[in-house]
Design a protein around this motif. Structure first.
Motif, mmCIF file in Angstrom:
data_model
loop_
_atom_site.group_PDB
_atom_site.id
_atom_site.type_symbol
_atom_site.label_atom_id
_atom_site.label_comp_id
_atom_site.label_asym_id
_atom_site.label_seq_id
_atom_site.Cartn_x
_atom_site.Cartn_y
_atom_site.Cartn_z
ATOM 1 N N GLY A 59 -22.743 -38.370 -8.098
ATOM 2 C CA GLY A 59 -21.699 -37.485 -8.706
ATOM 3 C C GLY A 59 -20.711 -38.325 -9.626
ATOM 4 N N ALA A 60 -19.651 -37.627 -10.210
ATOM 5 C CA ALA A 60 -18.652 -38.094 -11.062
ATOM 6 C C ALA A 60 -17.442 -37.211 -10.686
ATOM 7 C CB ALA A 60 -18.977 -37.825 -12.560
ATOM 8 N N ARG A 61 -16.302 -37.886 -10.831
ATOM 9 C CA ARG A 61 -15.065 -37.371 -10.550
ATOM 10 C C ARG A 61 -14.014 -37.745 -11.340
ATOM 11 N NH1 ARG A 61 -13.477 -38.747 -4.633
ATOM 12 N NH2 ARG A 61 -15.049 -37.894 -4.034
ATOM 13 N N VAL A 62 -12.707 -36.825 -11.637
ATOM 14 C CA VAL A 62 -11.673 -37.229 -12.126
ATOM 15 C C VAL A 62 -10.406 -37.025 -11.054
ATOM 16 C CG1 VAL A 62 -10.065 -36.150 -13.993
ATOM 17 C CG2 VAL A 62 -12.574 -36.266 -14.286
ATOM 18 N N GLU A 63 -9.566 -37.859 -11.127
ATOM 19 C CA GLU A 63 -8.314 -37.793 -10.008
ATOM 20 C C GLU A 63 -7.165 -37.785 -10.844
ATOM 21 O OE1 GLU A 63 -9.010 -40.952 -7.327
ATOM 22 O OE2 GLU A 63 -11.047 -40.418 -6.617
ATOM 23 N N TYR A 64 -6.313 -37.092 -10.569
ATOM 24 C CA TYR A 64 -4.745 -37.109 -11.069
ATOM 25 C C TYR A 64 -4.110 -37.461 -10.111
ATOM 26 C CZ TYR A 64 -0.414 -35.819 -13.235
ATOM 27 O OH TYR A 64 0.673 -35.882 -13.620
ATOM 28 N N ALA A 65 -3.196 -38.348 -10.295
ATOM 29 C CA ALA A 65 -2.081 -38.722 -9.126
ATOM 30 C C ALA A 65 -0.745 -38.090 -9.717
ATOM 31 C CB ALA A 65 -1.778 -39.946 -8.975
ATOM 32 N N PHE A 66 -0.393 -36.807 -9.045
ATOM 33 C CA PHE A 66 0.873 -36.185 -9.307
ATOM 34 C C PHE A 66 1.911 -36.980 -8.903
ATOM 35 C CE2 PHE A 66 4.179 -33.118 -7.972
ATOM 36 C CZ PHE A 66 4.447 -32.474 -8.942
ATOM 37 N N ASN A 67 2.053 -37.412 -7.826
ATOM 38 C CA ASN A 67 2.947 -38.486 -7.607
ATOM 39 C C ASN A 67 2.407 -39.635 -6.876
ATOM 40 O OD1 ASN A 67 2.835 -37.863 -4.784
ATOM 41 N ND2 ASN A 67 4.409 -36.188 -4.948
ATOM 42 N N CYS A 68 3.051 -40.551 -6.268
ATOM 43 C CA CYS A 68 2.527 -41.708 -5.667
ATOM 44 C C CYS A 68 1.682 -41.371 -4.418
ATOM 45 C CB CYS A 68 3.680 -42.890 -5.166
ATOM 46 S SG CYS A 68 4.126 -43.452 -6.869
ATOM 47 N N TYR A 69 1.884 -40.299 -3.943
ATOM 48 C CA TYR A 69 1.211 -39.833 -2.394
ATOM 49 C C TYR A 69 0.320 -38.572 -2.434
ATOM 50 C CZ TYR A 69 5.027 -42.953 -1.083
ATOM 51 O OH TYR A 69 5.906 -43.974 -1.069
ATOM 52 N N THR A 70 0.201 -38.052 -3.769
ATOM 53 C CA THR A 70 -0.378 -36.763 -3.683
ATOM 54 C C THR A 70 -1.565 -36.899 -5.351
ATOM 55 O OG1 THR A 70 1.249 -35.411 -3.143
ATOM 56 C CG2 THR A 70 -0.469 -34.291 -4.267
ATOM 57 N N THR A 71 -3.018 -36.752 -4.774
ATOM 58 C CA THR A 71 -3.949 -36.918 -5.644
ATOM 59 C C THR A 71 -4.707 -35.598 -5.884
ATOM 60 O OG1 THR A 71 -4.040 -39.106 -5.421
ATOM 61 C CG2 THR A 71 -5.853 -37.990 -6.661
#
Length: 182
Positions: A54-66
């Motif tokens: 698989g492939a994924r994209v992750e975005y860290a909204f803030n330092c504790y939430t992805t």
């Protein structure tokens, strides 16, 4: 006569509780605003010879939430004529549970959907799932151990429990890379 109490066991428990209370505020899983891209290798719990990638994209909204978006594809290791692989799409959010820099334990939940034709036969076993057209919809809970190898590179192991049934539960290992890391 009083029994002898193992003080080292008591001290270990106290130390664990202190670390647990302070670990949440120590460091983050990613920098705020980070965009990570990654690849995974998957082992499905449904069939003995079923694996995936698989492939994924992750975005860290803030330092504790992805927030995550992922695409996974299952396939059989050996040639099985009756096996039909399936595609899966998932979106979700992960939050930090524990953080021992450079290793972070996260947990999250989200949506998971796939185009598996087998779901029609096992739909009664699903905790929460339904089929619309040729696509199955459900939820997932994930727990992940994330380790920062270097500033832009993270490796992880992840366990996903899906409401569509045990057939679709997965274990993943993979890596992610932040192209904007300094």
């Amino acid at each position: 006569m009083r029994p002898i109490v193992d003080m080292s066991y008591t001290m270990k428990r106290i130390l664990f509780l202190v670390l647990l209370c302070t670990s949440y505020t120590s460091n983050a899983q990613y920098d705020s605003g980070a965009m990570n891209y990654g690849f995974v290798a998957i082992k499905n719990f449904g069939l003995e010879n079923e694996v995936g990638f698989g492939a994924r994209v992750e975005y860290a909204f803030n330092c504790y939430t992805t927030f995550m978006g992922e695409y996974n594809r299952s396939l059989a290791v050996d040639e099985v004529t009756s096996y039909e692989g399936y595609n899966e799409l998932a979106v979700g959010v992960n939050l930090i549970l524990f953080n021992w820099y450079p290793t972070t334990i996260t947990a999250g939940m989200g949506y998971a959907g796939n185009d598996s034709s087998i779901f029609e036969d096992i739909e009664d076993e699903a905790f929460l799932g339904f089929r619309v057209g040729d696509f199955n919809h459900g939820a997932q809970i994930k727990i992940r151990a994330l380790h920062q190898v270097s500033t832009p590179v993270h490796i992880f192991a992840e366990f996903n429990i899906k409401s569509l049934g045990r057939r679709y539960d997965t274990f993943l290992i993979g890596f992610s890379y932040d192209f904007n890391a300094r």
